[in-house]
Design a protein around this motif. Structure first.
Motif, PDB file in Angstrom:
ATOM      1  N   VAL A  67       0.828  -1.208   0.000  1.00 48.70           N
ATOM      2  CA  VAL A  67       0.000   0.000   0.000  1.00 48.70           C
ATOM      3  C   VAL A  67       0.862   1.257   0.000  1.00 48.70           C
ATOM      4  O   VAL A  67       0.593   2.217  -0.742  1.00 48.70           O
ATOM      5  CB  VAL A  67      -0.971  -0.005   1.196  1.00 48.70           C
ATOM      6  N   LEU A  68       1.907   1.271   0.827  1.00 50.79           N
ATOM      7  CA  LEU A  68       2.769   2.449   0.882  1.00 50.79           C
ATOM      8  C   LEU A  68       3.491   2.684  -0.438  1.00 50.79           C
ATOM      9  O   LEU A  68       3.551   3.814  -0.933  1.00 50.79           O
ATOM     10  CB  LEU A  68       3.785   2.303   2.019  1.00 50.79           C
ATOM     11  N   VAL A  69       4.037   1.622  -1.023  1.00 50.21           N
ATOM     12  CA  VAL A  69       4.740   1.770  -2.296  1.00 50.21           C
ATOM     13  C   VAL A  69       3.756   2.191  -3.390  1.00 50.21           C
ATOM     14  O   VAL A  69       4.052   3.076  -4.202  1.00 50.21           O
ATOM     15  CB  VAL A  69       5.459   0.460  -2.682  1.00 50.21           C
ATOM     16  N   GLY A  70       2.570   1.564  -3.406  1.00 44.53           N
ATOM     17  CA  GLY A  70       1.568   1.951  -4.394  1.00 44.53           C
ATOM     18  C   GLY A  70       1.127   3.389  -4.240  1.00 44.53           C
ATOM     19  O   GLY A  70       0.893   4.098  -5.228  1.00 44.53           O
ATOM     20  N   THR A  71       1.032   3.849  -2.992  1.00 41.08           N
ATOM     21  CA  THR A  71       0.624   5.228  -2.732  1.00 41.08           C
ATOM     22  C   THR A  71       1.672   6.216  -3.223  1.00 41.08           C
ATOM     23  O   THR A  71       1.346   7.191  -3.925  1.00 41.08           O
ATOM     24  CB  THR A  71       0.380   5.439  -1.228  1.00 41.08           C
ATOM     25  N   PHE A  72       2.938   5.965  -2.864  1.00 37.64           N
ATOM     26  CA  PHE A  72       3.982   6.932  -3.203  1.00 37.64           C
ATOM     27  C   PHE A  72       4.505   6.775  -4.640  1.00 37.64           C
ATOM     28  O   PHE A  72       4.600   7.747  -5.391  1.00 37.64           O
ATOM     29  CB  PHE A  72       5.152   6.828  -2.214  1.00 37.64           C
ATOM     30  N   GLN A  73       4.844   5.524  -5.036  1.00 35.33           N
ATOM     31  CA  GLN A  73       5.500   5.336  -6.320  1.00 35.33           C
ATOM     32  C   GLN A  73       4.556   5.397  -7.512  1.00 35.33           C
ATOM     33  O   GLN A  73       4.981   5.750  -8.604  1.00 35.33           O
ATOM     34  CB  GLN A  73       6.261   4.007  -6.349  1.00 35.33           C
ATOM     35  N   TRP A 121       1.437  -5.590  -7.951  1.00 37.10           N
ATOM     36  CA  TRP A 121       0.418  -5.337  -6.927  1.00 37.10           C
ATOM     37  C   TRP A 121       0.406  -3.874  -6.481  1.00 37.10           C
ATOM     38  O   TRP A 121      -0.656  -3.295  -6.259  1.00 37.10           O
ATOM     39  CB  TRP A 121       0.624  -6.263  -5.734  1.00 37.10           C
ATOM     40  N   GLN A 122       1.602  -3.271  -6.343  1.00 32.81           N
ATOM     41  CA  GLN A 122       1.610  -1.869  -5.929  1.00 32.81           C
ATOM     42  C   GLN A 122       1.033  -0.981  -7.030  1.00 32.81           C
ATOM     43  O   GLN A 122       0.409   0.042  -6.753  1.00 32.81           O
ATOM     44  CB  GLN A 122       3.028  -1.415  -5.531  1.00 32.81           C
ATOM     45  N   MET A 123       1.218  -1.382  -8.294  1.00 32.60           N
ATOM     46  CA  MET A 123       0.644  -0.617  -9.395  1.00 32.60           C
ATOM     47  C   MET A 123      -0.879  -0.677  -9.348  1.00 32.60           C
ATOM     48  O   MET A 123      -1.559   0.323  -9.596  1.00 32.60           O
ATOM     49  CB  MET A 123       1.151  -1.147 -10.730  1.00 32.60           C
ATOM     50  N   GLY A 144       9.200  13.374  -8.255  1.00 28.26           N
ATOM     51  CA  GLY A 144      10.459  12.658  -8.052  1.00 28.26           C
ATOM     52  C   GLY A 144      10.695  12.326  -6.594  1.00 28.26           C
ATOM     53  O   GLY A 144      11.179  11.236  -6.258  1.00 28.26           O
ATOM     54  N   LEU A 145      10.321  13.251  -5.716  1.00 31.23           N
ATOM     55  CA  LEU A 145      10.493  13.033  -4.274  1.00 31.23           C
ATOM     56  C   LEU A 145       9.639  11.860  -3.793  1.00 31.23           C
ATOM     57  O   LEU A 145      10.111  11.010  -3.028  1.00 31.23           O
ATOM     58  CB  LEU A 145      10.138  14.312  -3.522  1.00 31.23           C
ATOM     59  N   THR A 146       8.381  11.799  -4.228  1.00 27.46           N
ATOM     60  CA  THR A 146       7.511  10.710  -3.764  1.00 27.46           C
ATOM     61  C   THR A 146       7.983   9.357  -4.306  1.00 27.46           C
ATOM     62  O   THR A 146       7.834   8.340  -3.628  1.00 27.46           O
ATOM     63  CB  THR A 146       6.047  10.949  -4.168  1.00 27.46           C
ATOM     64  N   TRP A 147       8.543   9.350  -5.526  1.00 34.68           N
ATOM     65  CA  TRP A 147       9.121   8.101  -6.028  1.00 34.68           C
ATOM     66  C   TRP A 147      10.267   7.667  -5.121  1.00 34.68           C
ATOM     67  O   TRP A 147      10.405   6.496  -4.773  1.00 34.68           O
ATOM     68  CB  TRP A 147       9.619   8.270  -7.455  1.00 34.68           C
ATOM     69  N   GLY A 148      11.109   8.630  -4.730  1.00 34.29           N
ATOM     70  CA  GLY A 148      12.215   8.319  -3.840  1.00 34.29           C
ATOM     71  C   GLY A 148      11.748   7.741  -2.516  1.00 34.29           C
ATOM     72  O   GLY A 148      12.349   6.805  -1.987  1.00 34.29           O
ATOM     73  N   ILE A 149      10.657   8.287  -1.967  1.00 34.65           N
ATOM     74  CA  ILE A 149      10.098   7.744  -0.728  1.00 34.65           C
ATOM     75  C   ILE A 149       9.679   6.293  -0.936  1.00 34.65           C
ATOM     76  O   ILE A 149       9.921   5.421  -0.091  1.00 34.65           O
ATOM     77  CB  ILE A 149       8.898   8.590  -0.256  1.00 34.65           C
TER      78      ILE A 149
END
Length: 306
Positions: free
Chosen positions: A80-86, A194-196, A167-172
């Motif tokens: 969920v976190l990776v899907g949210t940010f990336q 799944w994150q996608m 770019g910052l949120t991808w880095g997170i």
């Protein structure tokens, strides 16, 4: 004995795959700009990733890849976190930036993600960063300041802020993934899929809640959507995972160096987007910094990326 599936690529194969991936992702910046001409940014991003996630999962299954849904369900917080940010934040913001500015500028500022990863890795994961990488980050910062200065002259500061935030949120998202890997390995292909999907659901929700004009289903928009859920998603990710599993990390990252450059060149050729002198200098400095990071990684890394 080396597994045939993970055997090293021949030089011509590596060159062909890197060139193909760079061209696919580089040209997608043009296609995204074409798409937002006929569709609001969040609606386009939602359609792009919902379709892309479905096609990517189907592609992985056809390849015989296990999507590990039980394992992913146990690590749902990471997914969920990776899907949210990336996916949701990064691509929601960058699509918004493209809709209000040039594709080339959005491409180069979005790829400052590599420097955010460097900073966050040092600050939150306590990883040691070589001095030469800090020098590259400093060069990129000068480039960003040039673009910000030029944007201040033309009233584009909000657009620039959107692209940098993407770019910052991808880095997170990368830092969340790296930290999660310390508590147990995860299949990167399954995590990507799944994150996608999680990010697509979030983007769909935002698109429904945010007042936006309707989509104009022109042939150009349909072509852009098909490109995004076709070559730019399943094909590109299959190529990417092939590269990172069968080439040294630094060599595989050549595609990351070439993609924003091609984004700038192709947007200039097709869309007529020509940056001014100061902005052009800033873009050049960032490209040099990205290339420097890639060369350092290629020379210093014999390991393969997971």
């Amino acid at each position: 004995m080396t597994d045939q599936k993970n055997a090293a690529l021949k030089p011509w194969q590596a060159f062909a795959l890197i060139a193909a991936l760079s061209l696919i992702w580089g040209y997608n910046w043009v296609m995204m700009k074409v798409a937002v001409h006929d569709a609001p940014p969040f609606a386009f991003a939602a359609l792009r990733f919902l379709g892309g996630a479905i096609v990517l999962m189907a592609t992985f299954k056809l390849m015989g890849r296990n999507l590990h849904w039980r394992a992913m369900a146990k690590r749902w917080k990471t997914v969920v976190l990776v899907g949210t940010f990336q996916t949701a934040c990064c691509f929601g913001l960058i699509t918004w930036a493209i809709s209000t500015g040039t594709a080339g500028r959005a491409a180069i500022l979005n790829y400052t993600m590599v420097f955010w990863v460097l900073v966050f890795s040092a600050a939150f994961l306590h990883e040691k960063v070589p001095a030469v990488q800090w020098a590259a980050a400093g060069l990129a910062l000068i480039g960003i300041l040039c673009i910000v200065f030029a944007g201040g002259q033309t009233g584009n500061l909000f657009n620039i802020g959107l692209a940098l935030a993407a770019g910052l949120t991808w880095g997170i998202g990368v830092i969340v993934t790296k930290r999660a890997m310390k508590f147990g390995a995860m299949d990167t292909m399954a995590l990507t899929a799944w994150q996608m999907l999680v990010g697509a659901v979030i983007l769909c929700t935002v698109a429904l809640l945010v007042p936006e004009p309707p989509i104009n289903w022109t042939p150009a928009f349909i072509a852009a959507i098909l490109y995004n859920i076709g070559p730019a998603t399943p094909l590109a990710y299959v190529i990417w995972f092939t590269l990172i599993s069968r080439l040294p990390a630094g060599l595989a990252s050549l595609s990351i160096m070439l993609t924003p450059l091609l984004g700038i060149v192709l947007s200039g050729l097709q869309l007529g987007e020509i940056p001014g002198l100061v902005e052009g200098v800033g873009m050049g400095l960032i490209l040099v910094a990205i290339a420097g990071l890639g060369l350092v990684g290629n020379r210093g890394s014999g390991n393969r990326r997971a």
